[in-house]
Design an enzyme around this catalytic site. Sequence first.
Site, PDB file in Angstrom:
ATOM      1  CG  ASP A 187     -31.580  -1.174  27.030  1.00  0.00           C
ATOM      2  OD1 ASP A 187     -30.611  -1.311  26.352  1.00  0.00           O
ATOM      3  OD2 ASP A 187     -32.106  -2.471  27.148  1.00  0.00           O
TER       4      ASP A 187
ATOM      5  CG  ASN B  62     -22.409  -3.045  29.382  1.00  0.00           C
ATOM      6  OD1 ASN B  62     -22.721  -1.620  29.815  1.00  0.00           O
ATOM      7  ND2 ASN B  62     -23.348  -3.379  28.734  1.00  0.00           N
TER       8      ASN B  62
END
Length: 228
Positions: free
Chosen positions: A13, A61
């Site tokens: 991340d 996503n």
Amino acid sequence: MLKIPKHLAIIMDGNGRWAQEKGLPRIAGHYEGTKRAEEIVYACQDLGIKFLTLYTFSTENWKRPAEEVKALFELFENYLGKKITELKERNIKLRFIGRKDRIPKTTLKIMEEAEEQTKDCSSFTVILAVDYGGRDEIIRAVNKILSSGIKSVTEEEFSKFLDLAGIPDPDLLIRTAGEERISNFLLWHIAYTEFYFSPVYWPDFTKEELLKALEDFSYRKRKFGAVL
């Protein structure tokens, strides 16, 4: 003494935030993050870790801007295509988990080629979660069971229908960039996994940062519900 997990999972991340803080486009962060992934893959192999699962692209996503998603898959294709031979030379097996029906055909072709070319490698297995979601994995497993006509299953039998069938559950899960949540990653598999949250953005997560996580893991006492 450093305790080495057999299976390490990582939520990579912070690529976008890393780039934005430097005044760069988000894709620059993803490019840098890809180079960092390579470094960590080889570091894990050298440390003796047997399985490494990287959260590469989640089912959520797809909500990102179409231009960014397109650039991500192009980056993935280009980078992976160049690395297949090197992975094979290092005796690294590459596997992919997640859905396959929404991935661009050109990307899927390279993924399939990578799996085929490295299928006999035995030193280390790298698992890339692409268009993957923990809930989606469980639902797909349930549908496979229903289609097979099976009426009842045990936990062990259910696991055989999951994407990570035959792979031991992660011993340690690392998430970078200061976020402390699971984000739909390996929901079934992390029931007794140890967590380590790093404040460092993924593009800055070096081998030294990995060793910090492993040192922390080495002090953990894993009881799996029992009393030691």
